[in-house]
Enzyme design. Structure first.
Site, PDB file in Angstrom:
ATOM      1  N   GLU A   1       9.400  15.657  15.793  1.00  0.00           N
ATOM      2  CA  GLU A   1       9.791  15.590  14.392  1.00  0.00           C
ATOM      3  C   GLU A   1       8.931  16.544  13.558  1.00  0.00           C
ATOM      4  O   GLU A   1       7.713  16.400  13.501  1.00  0.00           O
ATOM      5  CB  GLU A   1       9.617  14.160  13.882  1.00  0.00           C
ATOM      6  CG  GLU A   1      10.187  14.001  12.504  1.00  0.00           C
ATOM      7  CD  GLU A   1      10.150  12.564  12.029  1.00  0.00           C
ATOM      8  OE1 GLU A   1       9.099  11.935  12.157  1.00  0.00           O
ATOM      9  OE2 GLU A   1      11.186  12.086  11.519  1.00  0.00           O
TER      10      GLU A   1
ATOM     11  N   CYS B   1      13.389  10.945   7.294  1.00  0.00           N
ATOM     12  CA  CYS B   1      13.337  10.444   8.672  1.00  0.00           C
ATOM     13  C   CYS B   1      14.676  10.588   9.383  1.00  0.00           C
ATOM     14  O   CYS B   1      14.721  10.755  10.593  1.00  0.00           O
ATOM     15  CB  CYS B   1      12.893   8.993   8.659  1.00  0.00           C
ATOM     16  SG  CYS B   1      13.762   8.063   7.404  1.00  0.00           S
TER      17      CYS B   1
ATOM     18  N   GLU C   1      10.165   1.214  10.480  1.00  0.00           N
ATOM     19  CA  GLU C   1      11.113   2.326  10.282  1.00  0.00           C
ATOM     20  C   GLU C   1      10.326   3.591  10.572  1.00  0.00           C
ATOM     21  O   GLU C   1       9.459   3.974   9.789  1.00  0.00           O
ATOM     22  CB  GLU C   1      11.587   2.380   8.836  1.00  0.00           C
ATOM     23  CG  GLU C   1      12.326   1.165   8.358  1.00  0.00           C
ATOM     24  CD  GLU C   1      13.793   1.226   8.666  1.00  0.00           C
ATOM     25  OE1 GLU C   1      14.230   2.135   9.415  1.00  0.00           O
ATOM     26  OE2 GLU C   1      14.515   0.351   8.177  1.00  0.00           O
TER      27      GLU C   1
ATOM     28  N   LYS D   1       0.852  -1.203   0.000  1.00  0.00           N
ATOM     29  CA  LYS D   1       0.000   0.000   0.000  1.00  0.00           C
ATOM     30  C   LYS D   1       0.888   1.254   0.000  1.00  0.00           C
ATOM     31  O   LYS D   1       1.527   1.571   0.995  1.00  0.00           O
ATOM     32  CB  LYS D   1      -0.923   0.066   1.215  1.00  0.00           C
ATOM     33  CG  LYS D   1      -1.992   1.150   0.959  1.00  0.00           C
ATOM     34  CD  LYS D   1      -2.645   1.714   2.185  1.00  0.00           C
ATOM     35  CE  LYS D   1      -1.910   2.864   2.814  1.00  0.00           C
ATOM     36  NZ  LYS D   1      -1.862   4.093   1.999  1.00  0.00           N
TER      37      LYS D   1
ATOM     38  N   GLY E   1       3.049   3.595  13.657  1.00  0.00           N
ATOM     39  CA  GLY E   1       3.814   2.381  13.977  1.00  0.00           C
ATOM     40  C   GLY E   1       3.228   1.652  15.184  1.00  0.00           C
ATOM     41  O   GLY E   1       3.119   0.422  15.190  1.00  0.00           O
TER      42      GLY E   1
HETATM   43  P1  NAP Z   1       2.018   7.857   8.211  1.00  0.00           P
HETATM   44  O1  NAP Z   1       0.778   8.634   8.376  1.00  0.00           O
HETATM   45  O2  NAP Z   1       2.475   6.999   9.312  1.00  0.00           O
HETATM   46  O3  NAP Z   1       1.835   7.042   6.868  1.00  0.00           O
HETATM   47  C1  NAP Z   1       2.692   6.034   6.428  1.00  0.00           C
HETATM   48  C2  NAP Z   1       1.857   4.980   5.728  1.00  0.00           C
HETATM   49  O4  NAP Z   1       0.989   4.352   6.675  1.00  0.00           O
HETATM   50  C3  NAP Z   1       0.944   5.536   4.649  1.00  0.00           C
HETATM   51  O5  NAP Z   1       0.849   4.603   3.596  1.00  0.00           O
HETATM   52  C4  NAP Z   1      -0.368   5.666   5.399  1.00  0.00           C
HETATM   53  O6  NAP Z   1      -1.503   5.716   4.598  1.00  0.00           O
HETATM   54  C5  NAP Z   1      -0.361   4.433   6.247  1.00  0.00           C
HETATM   55  N1  NAP Z   1      -1.236   4.520   7.417  1.00  0.00           N
HETATM   56  C6  NAP Z   1      -1.677   5.620   8.076  1.00  0.00           C
HETATM   57  N2  NAP Z   1      -2.456   5.272   9.112  1.00  0.00           N
HETATM   58  C7  NAP Z   1      -2.534   3.921   9.119  1.00  0.00           C
HETATM   59  C8  NAP Z   1      -3.180   2.961   9.951  1.00  0.00           C
HETATM   60  N3  NAP Z   1      -3.921   3.326  10.988  1.00  0.00           N
HETATM   61  N4  NAP Z   1      -3.019   1.652   9.671  1.00  0.00           N
HETATM   62  C9  NAP Z   1      -2.253   1.255   8.634  1.00  0.00           C
HETATM   63  N5  NAP Z   1      -1.626   2.113   7.808  1.00  0.00           N
HETATM   64  C10 NAP Z   1      -1.750   3.431   8.042  1.00  0.00           C
HETATM   65  O7  NAP Z   1       3.244   8.786   7.892  1.00  0.00           O
HETATM   66  P2  NAP Z   1       3.264   9.919   6.797  1.00  0.00           P
HETATM   67  O8  NAP Z   1       2.456  11.035   7.350  1.00  0.00           O
HETATM   68  O9  NAP Z   1       2.896   9.387   5.471  1.00  0.00           O
HETATM   69  O10 NAP Z   1       4.836  10.213   6.739  1.00  0.00           O
HETATM   70  C11 NAP Z   1       5.499  11.038   7.634  1.00  0.00           C
HETATM   71  C12 NAP Z   1       6.147  10.262   8.779  1.00  0.00           C
HETATM   72  O11 NAP Z   1       6.825   9.104   8.317  1.00  0.00           O
HETATM   73  C13 NAP Z   1       7.174  11.065   9.477  1.00  0.00           C
HETATM   74  O12 NAP Z   1       6.799  11.202  10.823  1.00  0.00           O
HETATM   75  C14 NAP Z   1       8.481  10.306   9.344  1.00  0.00           C
HETATM   76  O13 NAP Z   1       9.164  10.268  10.539  1.00  0.00           O
HETATM   77  C15 NAP Z   1       8.097   8.941   8.967  1.00  0.00           C
HETATM   78  N6  NAP Z   1       9.057   8.318   8.059  1.00  0.00           N
HETATM   79  C16 NAP Z   1      10.021   7.460   8.539  1.00  0.00           C
HETATM   80  C17 NAP Z   1      10.935   6.855   7.680  1.00  0.00           C
HETATM   81  C18 NAP Z   1      12.004   5.877   8.137  1.00  0.00           C
HETATM   82  O14 NAP Z   1      12.665   5.262   7.318  1.00  0.00           O
HETATM   83  N7  NAP Z   1      12.199   5.683   9.410  1.00  0.00           N
HETATM   84  C19 NAP Z   1      10.859   7.111   6.329  1.00  0.00           C
HETATM   85  C20 NAP Z   1       9.883   7.966   5.884  1.00  0.00           C
HETATM   86  C21 NAP Z   1       8.989   8.554   6.753  1.00  0.00           C
HETATM   87  P3  NAP Z   1      -2.012   7.173   4.107  1.00  0.00           P
HETATM   88  O15 NAP Z   1      -1.082   7.511   3.032  1.00  0.00           O
HETATM   89  O16 NAP Z   1      -3.390   6.987   3.645  1.00  0.00           O
HETATM   90  O17 NAP Z   1      -1.909   8.092   5.292  1.00  0.00           O
END
Ligand code: NAP
Ligand code: MG
Length: 497
Positions: free
Chosen positions: A399, A300, A266, A190, A249
């Site tokens: 963050e 990140c 991650e 996804k 997460g």
């Molecule tokens: P996110 O909201 O956690 O989204 C990541 C993915 O998870 C998206 O595909 C999202 O779908 C999905 N998702 C959201 N809520 C979910 C749920 N309840 N159950 C299952 N899946 C769900 O993060 P983001 O806002 O896209 O990205 C920003 C964050 O990602 C930042 O805080 C950053 O720290 C972190 N990040 C970490 C890394 C690393 O390698 N450690 C890399 C990149 C980003 P949707 O797209 O529909 O929301």
């Protein structure tokens, strides 16, 4: 603005085709028939509509992936054939590099020079690296007891769910598909709702490469209460790999208790980037810029806390702000652009709200701090630097995920050693010094999965990446990611007469 003209848009055909889900080797609409828009963050224009997969679509994709795993040709395929498919996909991505770079820039906003010279080539290299692993997976024989012949088999985990974010859509796909495919798993991916397009184009290329039906499934759609949640709760998914926010997460871990599926995470970071007075200052200035402004700070492992030794603070800041003032901001399709827009209006607002929080906490604005007035459209935020930050402030602890740097002065080794680790995160850190002893001491002291010495944001598919503390668990890249996607089975054969 020298933005790519429509006639030079190599992805025009792709954008005009329907954007469906990839399930069981076929492109299909969502069961609900719903679609959603994906937007160019530089212009706020809708690029196209994309199928909005939900729970029923995830169920279909999991069934297809299960069948492909248990009875399809994938299972019987030699590892050399598996490797060849992966290499073929890498070649096809390379062949369509310019088109894919444009797709990534249009959907995410990142500068085309980054899509073209970082995201696409690293995607290709990741597939090539893991193609090499497909033929090198081994079990072992164990001399435990002469009455028994004992050996281990390294087997794929099964059906894996992969949920990825919007900051490196194509590269995160490669980090997840590479080891999963090399080890013989089948996939339900996804992509993030903001950036579904590059995954769909790579899905087309995967079919062209000849992956058997059901091995790779792509369900575009939303996370919460939808496709993402359906994956994380699913009873017939054996493992979930997730990259995203720490809050999400935690939800993924909670959902995993349905069937105790394996999870790797991650998550975010708040990396310390430490510059000692004995460092090559000009190199460290460039490193600080790469550290925080690469990909508009949506990284990140961004070096979002810059620790400067007090006696070089003013010289460093003068050089840093002078260089930052020259960074050209605009539409990512313009190859002169160094800073593009944030990925969405929501992210732009989040970053601007953190800028207000930092001001309220008493940090001093050294540059930026607002949306650029000259760019009338798009979700831009100027590269922003705050000085006089205290490590306890929210701007130093939370963050931002944007182009906002918090500069924290320090007086000595002990002082910075303590502050660097004073964070709930532990994804990465960096240290700049000419003193080799100091460099190694800090490399071992920093509680984080990656430490860069006199460099920043250097990656290679062979080098593991992942978090300590609340930055997650499991290591992607390198041989360690193979561990995430395999099970070890011990076999005992009775040799007694
Ligand atoms: P996110 O909201 O956690 O989204 C990541 C993915 O998870 C998206 O595909 C999202 O779908 C999905 N998702 C959201 N809520 C979910 C749920 N309840 N159950 C299952 N899946 C769900 O993060 P983001 O806002 O896209 O990205 C920003 C964050 O990602 C930042 O805080 C950053 O720290 C972190 N990040 C970490 C890394 C690393 O390698 N450690 C890399 C990149 C980003 P949707 O797209 O529909 O929301
Ligand atoms: Mg989100």
């Amino acid at each position: 603005m020298a933005v790519v003209q429509e006639k030079e848009l190599l992805c025009k055909d792709f954008l005009s085709r329907p954007k469906q889900l990839l399930i069981d080797g076929k492109w299909v609409d969502a069961v609900s028939g719903k679609t959603f828009e994906t937007v160019n963050p530089a212009t706020e224009e809708v690029l196209c509509r994309v199928a909005e997969g939900g729970k029923e679509d995830v169920d279909k994709a999991v069934k297809a992936a299960r069948r492909a795993f248990e009875v399809g040709p994938w299972r019987k395929m030699s590892t050399a054939e598996r490797a060849r498919l992966m290499l073929k996909l890498a070649d096809l991505i390379e062949k369509h590099a310019d088109e894919l770079a444009q797709i990534e820039t249009l959907d995410n906003g990142k500068p085309i020079t980054e899509s073209r010279y970082v995201d696409v080539p690293q995607t290709v290299e990741t597939f090539r690296y893991y193609a090499g692993w497909a033929t090198k997976l081994e079990g072992e024989t164990i001399n435990a007891n002469s009455n028994f012949f004992t050996y281990t088999l390294r087997e794929p985990v099964g059906v894996v769910g992969q949920i990825i974010p919007w900051n490196f859509p194509m590269l995160m796909l490669a980090w997840k598909w590479g080891p999963a495919l090399a080890a013989g798993n089948t996939i339900v991916l996804k992509p993030a709702e903001q950036t579904p397009l590059s995954a769909l184009r790579i899905g087309e290329l995967a079919l062209e490469a000849g992956f058997p039906e059901g091995v790779i499934n792509i369900v575009t759609g939303f996370g919460a209460n939808s496709a993402g949640e359906a994956i994380s709760h699913h009873m017939d998914i054996d493992k979930v790999a997730f990259t995203g926010e720490d809050k999400t997460g935690k939800l993924i871990v909670q959902a995993s208790t349905t069937n105790l599926k394996r999870v790797s995470l991650e998550l975010g970071g708040k990396a310390p980037n430490i510059v000692f007075a004995d460092a090559d200052i000009d190199a460290a200035v460039k490193g600080a810029i790469t550290g925080i402004f690469f990909n508009q700070g949506q990284v990140c492992c961004a070096g979002s806390r810059l620790f400067l030794e007090k006696n070089i603070h003013d010289e460093f800041m003068a050089k840093l702000t002078e260089r930052v003032a020259k960074l050209r901001q605009g539409d990512g399709l313009d190859d002169k652009t160094r800073i593009g827009p944030q990925v969405s209006k929501e992210q732009q607002e989040r970053v601007l709200s953190y800028i207000n929080i930092a001001k309220g906490e008493g940090a001093s604005l050294a540059c930026g701090g607002e949306a650029p007035a000259e760019l009338k459209k798009g979700y831009f935020v100027k590269p922003t630097i705050f000085t006089g930050v205290n490590n306890d402030m929210r701007i130093a602890q939370e963050e931002v995920f944007g182009p906002v740097l918090a500069v924290i002065p320090f007086s000595n080794m002990e002082d910075v050693a303590e502050q660097a680790n004073k964070t709930t995160f532990g994804l990465s850190g960096a240290v700049w010094t000419r003193d080799v002893k100091k460099a190694h001491k800090f490399a071992s002291h920093i509680k984080a999965g990656t430490v860069w010495v006199n460099c920043y944001n250097v990656f290679d598919p062979a080098v593991p990446f992942g978090g300590y503390k609340m930055s997650g668990y499991g290591r992607e890249l390198g041989k360690h990611s193979i561990e995430l996607y395999t099970n070890i089975k011990s076999v005992w054969v009775n040799m007694q007469d």
